[in-house]
Design a protein around this motif. Structure first.
Motif, PDB file in Angstrom:
ATOM      1  N   LEU A 239       0.667  -1.464   0.405  1.00 44.45           N
ATOM      2  CA  LEU A 239       0.078   0.119  -0.163  1.00 44.45           C
ATOM      3  C   LEU A 239       0.765   1.024   0.467  1.00 44.45           C
TER       4      LEU A 239
ATOM      5  N   VAL B  13       2.008   1.675  -3.903  1.00 53.93           N
ATOM      6  CA  VAL B  13       1.280   2.355  -4.048  1.00 53.93           C
ATOM      7  C   VAL B  13       0.714   3.597  -4.002  1.00 53.93           C
TER       8      VAL B  13
ATOM      9  N   ILE C  96       0.989   7.118  -6.097  1.00 55.13           N
ATOM     10  CA  ILE C  96      -0.421   7.755  -6.700  1.00 55.13           C
ATOM     11  C   ILE C  96      -0.225   9.375  -6.344  1.00 55.13           C
TER      12      ILE C  96
ATOM     13  N   GLY D  55      -2.287   9.843  -2.328  1.00 53.76           N
ATOM     14  CA  GLY D  55      -1.067   7.890  -1.229  1.00 53.76           C
ATOM     15  C   GLY D  55      -1.443   7.652  -0.476  1.00 53.76           C
TER      16      GLY D  55
ATOM     17  N   THR E   8      -2.828   5.699   2.547  1.00 48.96           N
ATOM     18  CA  THR E   8      -2.057   4.762   3.141  1.00 48.96           C
ATOM     19  C   THR E   8      -2.241   4.987   5.057  1.00 48.96           C
TER      20      THR E   8
END
Length: 191
Positions: free
Chosen positions: A11, A14, A18, A39, A43
């Protein structure tokens, strides 16, 4: 204690991607917003304050190395955004659109207050982003540099973080409940 399992680490990766895509898109459009912390907030909300803060810091340091060193001083702001997102996620704020909006506004004000001294001292108030137009506007009204940079932050950061938190709220709601529940704070984010 935050669990740094493979899901949380994925995550975080990612989240950095993002942030990068959102930030670059808005920067290219020269809008007086950032949208470079979606992001980080995602998170923080799902995995906790520490993973959220680390996502923001890693993003800014990577951008500083790969793009422009101007990103690195704002890692402090990114860390605060991640910490706040983790706090709001842990305390059930992501279950109600009204509380999500309030969390975004609060985060925006905090981000503005942290970023203003950085932008003023390190960059003379001009960072090369779309928000520079707001600093110029406030300067044209006769305000000093500090007041102009703080004014820009108070205008753009709360709006930016409001939009960011609403996007994260929509993302979390769009994910399957079982998937959200697999993250450390998933049970505090969904009903």
């Amino acid at each position: 204690m935050t669990r740094f399992d493979s899901r949380t680490l994925a995550l975080m990766v990612v989240g950095v991607v993002i942030n990068f895509v959102g930030g670059k898109l808005i920067a290219a459009l020269k809008l007086p917003l950032y949208l470079d912390s979606i992001g980080t907030v995602l998170t923080g909300v799902l995995a906790g304050p520490i993973p959220g803060a680390l996502t923001g810091v890693i993003n800014n340091v990577l951008l500083g190395v790969l793009d422009s060193p101007t990103w690195i001083p704002f890692a402090l702001t990114a860390a605060a955004i991640g910490l706040l997102a983790g706090y709001f996620g842990a305390n059930g704020w992501m279950k109600s659109p009204a509380r999500v909006a309030l969390a975004g506004l609060i985060t925006g004000v905090v981000a503005a207050l942290i970023s203003a001294p950085i932008a003023t001292i390190v960059f003379g108030g001009v960072t090369g982003g779309g928000t520079d137009a707001l600093v110029a506007f406030f300067r044209s009204t006769g305000l000093g540099l500090w007041q102009s940079v703080i004014g820009q932050g108070i205008v753009s950061d709360p709006l930016d973080k409001l939009i960011t938190y609403l996007i994260v709220f929509a993302i979390v709601r769009a994910l399957p409940r079982q998937q959200v529940l697999q993250f450390p704070q998933g049970d505090k984010v969904v009903d």
